[in-house]
Design an enzyme around this catalytic site. Structure first.
Site, PDB file in Angstrom:
ATOM      1  CD  GLN A  14     -16.201  50.326  25.896  1.00  0.00           C
ATOM      2  OE1 GLN A  14     -15.848  51.020  26.827  1.00  0.00           O
ATOM      3  NE2 GLN A  14     -17.257  50.599  25.162  1.00  0.00           N
TER       4      GLN A  14
ATOM      5  CB  SER B 237      -8.730  51.198  25.860  1.00  0.00           C
ATOM      6  OG  SER B 237      -9.595  52.011  26.616  1.00  0.00           O
ATOM      7  CG  LEU B 238     -11.816  46.567  28.820  1.00  0.00           C
ATOM      8  CD1 LEU B 238     -12.191  46.756  30.277  1.00  0.00           C
ATOM      9  CD2 LEU B 238     -12.982  46.053  28.008  1.00  0.00           C
TER      10      LEU B 238
ATOM     11  NE  ARG C  65     -11.014  52.333  32.012  1.00  0.00           N
ATOM     12  CZ  ARG C  65     -11.040  52.055  30.721  1.00  0.00           C
ATOM     13  NH1 ARG C  65     -11.944  51.214  30.238  1.00  0.00           N
ATOM     14  NH2 ARG C  65     -10.173  52.617  29.891  1.00  0.00           N
TER      15      ARG C  65
ATOM     16  CG  HIS D  92      -8.820  56.684  25.642  1.00  0.00           C
ATOM     17  ND1 HIS D  92      -8.183  56.331  26.815  1.00  0.00           N
ATOM     18  CD2 HIS D  92      -9.454  55.572  25.204  1.00  0.00           C
ATOM     19  CE1 HIS D  92      -8.413  55.057  27.063  1.00  0.00           C
ATOM     20  NE2 HIS D  92      -9.187  54.579  26.112  1.00  0.00           N
TER      21      HIS D  92
ATOM     22  CD  GLN E  50      -6.448  52.893  30.083  1.00  0.00           C
ATOM     23  OE1 GLN E  50      -7.544  53.022  30.618  1.00  0.00           O
ATOM     24  NE2 GLN E  50      -5.957  51.720  29.712  1.00  0.00           N
TER      25      GLN E  50
END
Length: 324
Positions: free
Chosen positions: A9, A90-91, A115, A201, A250
């Site tokens: 992101q 991440s993503l 998500r 996170h 995650q």
């Protein structure tokens, strides 16, 4: 040895993927499949905006994934890709899983749209915050977070270990502000508030992790080939049965990007190719290990350049093997 990296992101921009869709049949097919899977014109949102809609987490996540996959397929049309590993931030780990054949594209865009929605809904607007702390090693930032959390009895923790002197933190707004103050007192050069819709996170994302677990339980993953270096462990994973659990974890634990890059280097990776909008990860890699050569593809012009470079490298390697 080559590794592919996929952005997360914040890398989005209106217009991303438009030239790939126009010039590459394979890229166009990716966007068509994503549009059908989601039931709305994600491609139009990528190409035309509006920006405020594209920035929404529930839209941003599938948009970046689809654009990354479109660029990857456009590149595969032009040259053979044989990465030893894939990884994402991440993503971007979801993009890596699609690239490695562990998850079909349609399932992936639906999953990351969910998500994104779960993450956006997990914390009431205005309660959470994130900041990037610069100019301090990660242990200093972690200590500042622990002190702020104890002092205020609020949540704040490292969220992204991005580079040796760059750590993003996340948590409740007051605690994030206090942690940045303590980090600067301990030697950090500055702290930059991040324009995000939620504190990603960290422990505040537990409701999102629980909802995501239910979605993951309904999917069947294949063994990733090549292996995916995961955010949670900073180690390669080639086991299908471990993917769902790692993706659930995650959501609430830090992205260990610095360790992931160092692990790739230890495994023999000497060049990385960032596939997707922007060049954020290439910049981070340069801060982690300047010996790693870096390429990026975020447009069709860059796809052509990378394809030519990869073909030249493959030719040189074949020549070296023949001489040996």
């Amino acid at each position: 040895m080559l590794a592919l990296l996929f952005p997360g992101q914040g890398s989005q921009q209106v217009g991303m993927g438009r030239d790939a869709c126009a010039d590459s049949p394979a890229a166009r097919a990716v966007f068509e499949e994503a549009d059908e899977a989601l039931g709305f014109a994600l491609s139009k949102l990528c190409f035309e905006g509006p920006e405020e809609e594209l920035r929404q987490t529930r839209n941003q996540q599938p948009a970046i994934l689809a654009t990354s996959m479109a660029l990857l397929h456009a590149l595969r049309e032009r040259t053979a890709l044989r990465p030893a590993f894939v990884a994402g931030h991440s993503l971007g780990e979801y993009s890596a899983l699609v690239a490695a054949g562990a998850l079909p594209l349609a399932a992936a865009v639906r999953l990351v749209a969910a998500r994104g929605r779960f993450m956006q809904e997990a914390v009431p607007e205005g309660r959470g915050a994130m900041a990037a702390v610069l100019g301090a090693p990660p242990e200093v930032v972690a200590d500042a977070c622990a002190r702020a959390a104890a002092e205020l009895d609020l949540v704040v923790a490292p969220a992204n270990y991005n580079a040796p002197q760059q750590t993003a933190i996340a948590g409740e707004k007051q605690a994030v502000q206090r942690a940045t103050e303590l980090a600067k007192q301990a030697g950090a050069s500055r702290a930059v508030p991040l324009a995000v819709s939620a504190p990603f996170h960290c422990a505040l994302m537990q409701p999102a992790a629980e909802k995501l677990a239910a979605e993951l339980a309904g999917l069947r993953f294949a063994a990733p080939e090549p292996p995916v270096v995961t955010n949670v462990e900073a180690e390669p994973n080639a086991q299908a049965g471990r993917i769902a659990g790692l993706l659930e974890q995650q959501v609430t634990v830090p992205v260990r990007f610095t360790e992931s890059v160092r692990r790739l280097v230890a495994l023999g990776v000497r060049s990385v190719l960032e596939v997707g909008p922007g060049r954020v990860l290439s910049g981070l890699v340069a801060r982690i290990d300047r010996s790693v050569s870096r390429m990026g593809v975020s447009s069709m012009e860059e796809v052509a350049e990378a394809a030519a470079q990869l073909r030249a490298q493959a030719s040189t390697e074949r020549g070296n093997r023949n001489v040996a």
